[in-house]
Design a protein around this motif. Structure first.
Motif, PDB file in Angstrom:
ATOM      1  N   ASP A  66      44.401  45.536  42.163  1.00 46.05           N
ATOM      2  CA  ASP A  66      43.809  46.787  42.635  1.00 46.05           C
ATOM      3  C   ASP A  66      44.868  47.882  42.550  1.00 46.05           C
ATOM      4  O   ASP A  66      45.937  47.777  43.154  1.00 46.05           O
ATOM      5  CB  ASP A  66      43.321  46.616  44.074  1.00 46.05           C
ATOM      6  CG  ASP A  66      42.527  47.799  44.560  1.00 46.05           C
ATOM      7  OD1 ASP A  66      42.137  48.641  43.735  1.00 46.05           O
ATOM      8  OD2 ASP A  66      42.338  47.887  45.785  1.00 46.05           O
ATOM      9  N   LYS A  89      41.534  41.016  39.170  1.00 48.06           N
ATOM     10  CA  LYS A  89      42.264  42.172  38.670  1.00 48.06           C
ATOM     11  C   LYS A  89      43.069  42.811  39.808  1.00 48.06           C
ATOM     12  O   LYS A  89      42.583  42.907  40.920  1.00 48.06           O
ATOM     13  CB  LYS A  89      41.297  43.221  38.103  1.00 48.06           C
ATOM     14  CG  LYS A  89      40.630  42.811  36.839  1.00 48.06           C
ATOM     15  CD  LYS A  89      39.758  43.929  36.361  1.00 48.06           C
ATOM     16  CE  LYS A  89      39.022  43.546  35.103  1.00 48.06           C
ATOM     17  NZ  LYS A  89      38.121  44.597  34.675  1.00 48.06           N
ATOM     18  N   THR A 143      38.001  40.443  41.773  1.00 47.96           N
ATOM     19  CA  THR A 143      39.106  40.042  42.638  1.00 47.96           C
ATOM     20  C   THR A 143      40.311  39.589  41.848  1.00 47.96           C
ATOM     21  O   THR A 143      41.423  39.637  42.337  1.00 47.96           O
ATOM     22  CB  THR A 143      38.667  38.905  43.586  1.00 47.96           C
ATOM     23  OG1 THR A 143      38.187  37.828  42.794  1.00 47.96           O
ATOM     24  CG2 THR A 143      37.643  39.382  44.555  1.00 47.96           C
ATOM     25  N   GLU A 159      45.959  49.293  45.970  1.00 52.83           N
ATOM     26  CA  GLU A 159      46.863  48.414  46.714  1.00 52.83           C
ATOM     27  C   GLU A 159      48.282  48.530  46.183  1.00 52.83           C
ATOM     28  O   GLU A 159      49.247  48.552  46.947  1.00 52.83           O
ATOM     29  CB  GLU A 159      46.385  46.960  46.595  1.00 52.83           C
ATOM     30  CG  GLU A 159      45.635  46.486  47.805  1.00 52.83           C
ATOM     31  CD  GLU A 159      45.279  45.014  47.662  1.00 52.83           C
ATOM     32  OE1 GLU A 159      46.216  44.186  47.524  1.00 52.83           O
ATOM     33  OE2 GLU A 159      44.098  44.719  47.698  1.00 52.83           O
TER      34      GLU A 159
END
Length: 121
Positions: free
Chosen positions: A15, A13, A11, A18
């Motif tokens: 994404d 890092k 979480t 996204e």
């Protein structure tokens, strides 16, 4: 605890999907705002075109009216030219009559005038 560490690392890092979605949404918003602006410009140009078409129509109507007036004036001018010629001819005839009377009554001999007076009585 090991599971939480793995989850925590995952979480923290960013994404990439996204980030791509955010970039795509930003691009989409930019494109939508550009489209809206261009539609406004097109609408303004359409109004301007309609106004110019109306002005052109009015200009054509004014030209037609002026052409009709020109034809009428030319017709009247032609009539006036003919009338002027007729009046000039009439003036020339009257001048000829005046010259005849001058020759007849002012330049006639004294004996001719006596003869005419005797014949009148």
């Amino acid at each position: 605890m090991r599971n939480t560490l793995l989850l925590h690392d995952f979480t923290s890092k960013p994404d990439p999907i996204e980030d791509i979605n955010k970039s795509l949404k930003a691009i989409q918003q930019q494109l939508l705002s550009e489209i809206a602006y261009k539609q406004d410009v097109i609408s303004a140009k359409d109004k301007e075109i309609a106004t110019l078409k109306e002005e052109l129509r009015c200009s054509h109507e004014a030209i037609e009216i002026l052409e009709k007036k020109i034809q009428e004036v030319e017709r009247k001018n032609e009539g006036n030219k003919q009338l002027n010629k007729k009046l000039i001819n009439e003036v020339v005839r009257r001048q000829q009559d005046i010259e005849w009377y001058k020759r007849t009554y002012e330049r006639r001999s004294f004996l001719g005038m006596l003869k005419e007076k005797v014949l009148k009585r």
